[in-house]
Every structure is written in C-alpha cells, then in structure tokens.
Design a protein around this motif. Structure first.
Motif, PDB file in Angstrom:
ATOM      1  N   ALA A  34     110.047 120.553  65.822  1.00  0.00           N
ATOM      2  CA  ALA A  34     110.487 121.954  65.825  1.00  0.00           C
ATOM      3  C   ALA A  34     110.508 122.592  67.213  1.00  0.00           C
ATOM      4  N   PRO A  35     109.454 122.521  68.022  1.00  0.00           N
ATOM      5  CA  PRO A  35     109.527 123.175  69.333  1.00  0.00           C
ATOM      6  C   PRO A  35     110.649 122.613  70.214  1.00  0.00           C
ATOM      7  N   SER A  36     110.872 121.314  70.156  1.00  0.00           N
ATOM      8  CA  SER A  36     111.939 120.692  70.953  1.00  0.00           C
ATOM      9  C   SER A  36     113.306 121.147  70.476  1.00  0.00           C
ATOM     10  N   ALA A  37     113.505 121.185  69.170  1.00  0.00           N
ATOM     11  CA  ALA A  37     114.790 121.599  68.606  1.00  0.00           C
ATOM     12  C   ALA A  37     115.029 123.092  68.821  1.00  0.00           C
ATOM     13  N   GLU A  38     114.008 123.900  68.594  1.00  0.00           N
ATOM     14  CA  GLU A  38     114.146 125.349  68.773  1.00  0.00           C
ATOM     15  C   GLU A  38     114.477 125.708  70.217  1.00  0.00           C
ATOM     16  N   ALA A  39     113.888 125.007  71.175  1.00  0.00           N
ATOM     17  CA  ALA A  39     114.158 125.280  72.589  1.00  0.00           C
ATOM     18  C   ALA A  39     115.613 125.014  72.943  1.00  0.00           C
ATOM     19  N   ARG A  40     116.259 124.178  72.136  1.00  0.00           N
ATOM     20  CA  ARG A  40     117.652 123.820  72.393  1.00  0.00           C
ATOM     21  C   ARG A  40     118.617 124.466  71.403  1.00  0.00           C
ATOM     22  N   GLY A  41     118.086 125.282  70.494  1.00  0.00           N
ATOM     23  CA  GLY A  41     118.920 125.950  69.495  1.00  0.00           C
ATOM     24  C   GLY A  41     119.622 124.982  68.563  1.00  0.00           C
ATOM     25  N   MET A  42     118.950 123.892  68.220  1.00  0.00           N
ATOM     26  CA  MET A  42     119.588 122.899  67.363  1.00  0.00           C
ATOM     27  C   MET A  42     118.825 122.699  66.066  1.00  0.00           C
ATOM     28  N   ALA A  43     119.547 122.252  65.055  1.00  0.00           N
ATOM     29  CA  ALA A  43     118.944 121.945  63.761  1.00  0.00           C
ATOM     30  C   ALA A  43     118.375 120.531  63.793  1.00  0.00           C
ATOM     31  N   ILE A  44     117.417 120.300  62.915  1.00  0.00           N
ATOM     32  CA  ILE A  44     116.847 118.966  62.730  1.00  0.00           C
ATOM     33  C   ILE A  44     117.511 118.361  61.502  1.00  0.00           C
ATOM     34  N   THR A  45     118.062 117.172  61.656  1.00  0.00           N
ATOM     35  CA  THR A  45     118.723 116.480  60.560  1.00  0.00           C
ATOM     36  C   THR A  45     117.703 115.652  59.803  1.00  0.00           C
ATOM     37  N   PRO A  46     117.581 115.875  58.477  1.00  0.00           N
ATOM     38  CA  PRO A  46     116.628 115.061  57.712  1.00  0.00           C
ATOM     39  C   PRO A  46     117.190 113.667  57.412  1.00  0.00           C
ATOM     40  N   TYR A  47     116.291 112.704  57.337  1.00  0.00           N
ATOM     41  CA  TYR A  47     116.651 111.359  56.876  1.00  0.00           C
ATOM     42  C   TYR A  47     115.532 110.880  55.958  1.00  0.00           C
ATOM     43  N   PRO A  48     115.856 110.021  54.993  1.00  0.00           N
ATOM     44  CA  PRO A  48     114.820 109.572  54.049  1.00  0.00           C
ATOM     45  C   PRO A  48     113.832 108.602  54.697  1.00  0.00           C
ATOM     46  N   ALA A  49     112.562 108.894  54.559  1.00  0.00           N
ATOM     47  CA  ALA A  49     111.518 108.050  55.140  1.00  0.00           C
ATOM     48  C   ALA A  49     111.599 106.621  54.611  1.00  0.00           C
ATOM     49  N   GLY A  50     112.058 106.460  53.386  1.00  0.00           N
ATOM     50  CA  GLY A  50     112.128 105.139  52.774  1.00  0.00           C
ATOM     51  C   GLY A  50     113.372 104.343  53.118  1.00  0.00           C
ATOM     52  N   GLN A  51     114.284 104.915  53.896  1.00  0.00           N
ATOM     53  CA  GLN A  51     115.503 104.195  54.261  1.00  0.00           C
ATOM     54  C   GLN A  51     115.139 102.994  55.132  1.00  0.00           C
ATOM     55  N   PRO A  52     115.710 101.825  54.848  1.00  0.00           N
ATOM     56  CA  PRO A  52     115.414 100.667  55.696  1.00  0.00           C
ATOM     57  C   PRO A  52     115.746 100.957  57.161  1.00  0.00           C
ATOM     58  N   ALA A  53     114.859 100.545  58.043  1.00  0.00           N
ATOM     59  CA  ALA A  53     115.001 100.828  59.471  1.00  0.00           C
ATOM     60  C   ALA A  53     116.312 100.279  60.030  1.00  0.00           C
ATOM     61  N   THR A  54     116.731  99.111  59.581  1.00  0.00           N
ATOM     62  CA  THR A  54     117.971  98.535  60.110  1.00  0.00           C
ATOM     63  C   THR A  54     119.177  99.390  59.739  1.00  0.00           C
ATOM     64  N   GLU A  55     119.189  99.936  58.525  1.00  0.00           N
ATOM     65  CA  GLU A  55     120.288 100.820  58.108  1.00  0.00           C
ATOM     66  C   GLU A  55     120.272 102.119  58.910  1.00  0.00           C
TER      67      GLU A  55
END
Length: 177
Positions: free
Chosen positions: A85-106
């Motif tokens: 959040a502090p890094s994104a807020e400083a740049r005025g950008m949203a954080i994109t969610p991704y599923p924690a269970g998604q295979p790392a290679t994908e």
C-alpha cells in the motif's frame, strides 16, 4: 555450528541464482521486485499487519525511492496488499490482486507477458515467493523461513530474455527464530 553451515548453504544457493546478464540495471527490459508480506498481527487466516509490519511496508516504499512502477500485485489476503500500500499510494496506482493458490509458473508467465518493460512489484507469502522468484528467473531459490520478512528479490530480465537475480534485505532485520 549448525547455524553457520545453514548460512553457508544459503549463500551458495543464492550465489547459484545469478544468470549471466550484465550487472547494470540499464540493460533490464523488465524488473520484478518480489517480497513476502510484512509481519502480521496474529496467526489467523487473514490478519492485518502488525505495527512492525506497517513499519516494514513503509521501509519497502522508502527502499524503492523514486523508482517508477508499471504495476503492483498482491494476493487476495490483506497482509500482502497492506505491505504494498505505501509504495502504490506514493505512485497513485492500484494494486492488482492475484490468487495466492495460482501455480507460480502460470503467474510468472502472465507477468512476463503483461509486462515486457518497466518495474513490477509483487507481494506473496513464505510458501509462494520462492517459487514465483524461481519461475521468473529460471533459477533455484532458497525457501523463506517463517520468521523472515526482510528478503527483497529483484529479477532483472534483459531485452535478450536473460535473467539475473539479486537478493537483498530491506527494513529492520528479521527477528531470529
């Protein structure tokens, strides 16, 4: 003695991660910055960050300085988005969610396809970050122990597709186990 041998093994593992790309950041077409979420308030399923975790999130933002980010990704859990959040807020950008269970290679393939240039910040978990880093750099990475929160993995991929991994630390040192 056991702790010394473990440190030597970790250093050798991390040394083997460097791939032969030039050492200057200028040659990187894309840079992926991957961290584990900061310290959490408790062991519940979806806790907030603790005061130490919020301080670490601020330290992450400070360590990035004025670096432009093309994107920021965090899992669906509060602790990962709060870490970024502090890094994104400083740049005025949203954080994109991704599923924690998604295979790392994908996930790594998706990141590389979506972001051929720029810098991308990613927060994950102790059991997902090593695999994400390994998938992005095509190298071996060390596991993250439960007590470790200060590892900062930077994967630089040159225009030629060659990757280099640098592992550093940020914020306060992680407490000993």
């Amino acid at each position: 003695m056991t702790r010394f041998l473990a440190c030597i093994a970790l250093a050798l593992t991390l040394a083997g991660c460097a791939v032969t790309a030039p050492r200057t950041a200028d040659t990187a077409a894309v840079t992926f910055i991957v961290v584990r979420h900061a310290e959490k308030v408790d062991a519940s399923r979806d806790p907030d960050l603790s005061p130490a975790g919020h301080a670490r999130a601020q330290a992450l933002a400070a360590s990035l300085g004025e670096r432009e980010l093309a994107a920021a990704y965090a899992t669906e859990f509060k602790r990962t988005s709060q870490t970024l959040a502090p890094s994104a807020e400083a740049r005025g950008m949203a954080i994109t969610p991704y599923p924690a269970g998604q295979p790392a290679t994908e996930f790594a393939a998706r990141l590389r396809a979506r972001h051929p240039r720029g810098a991308v910040l990613i927060a994950g978990h102790s059991n997902t970050v090593p695999d994400i880093v390994a998938a992005l750099c095509a190298c071996t990475t060390a596991p993250i122990p439960d007590h470790e929160y200060d590892r900062l993995s930077i994967i630089r991929i040159g225009a030629d597709g060659r990757a280099r991994l640098d592992v550093t630390r940020y914020g306060a040192a992680s407490p000993a186990p």
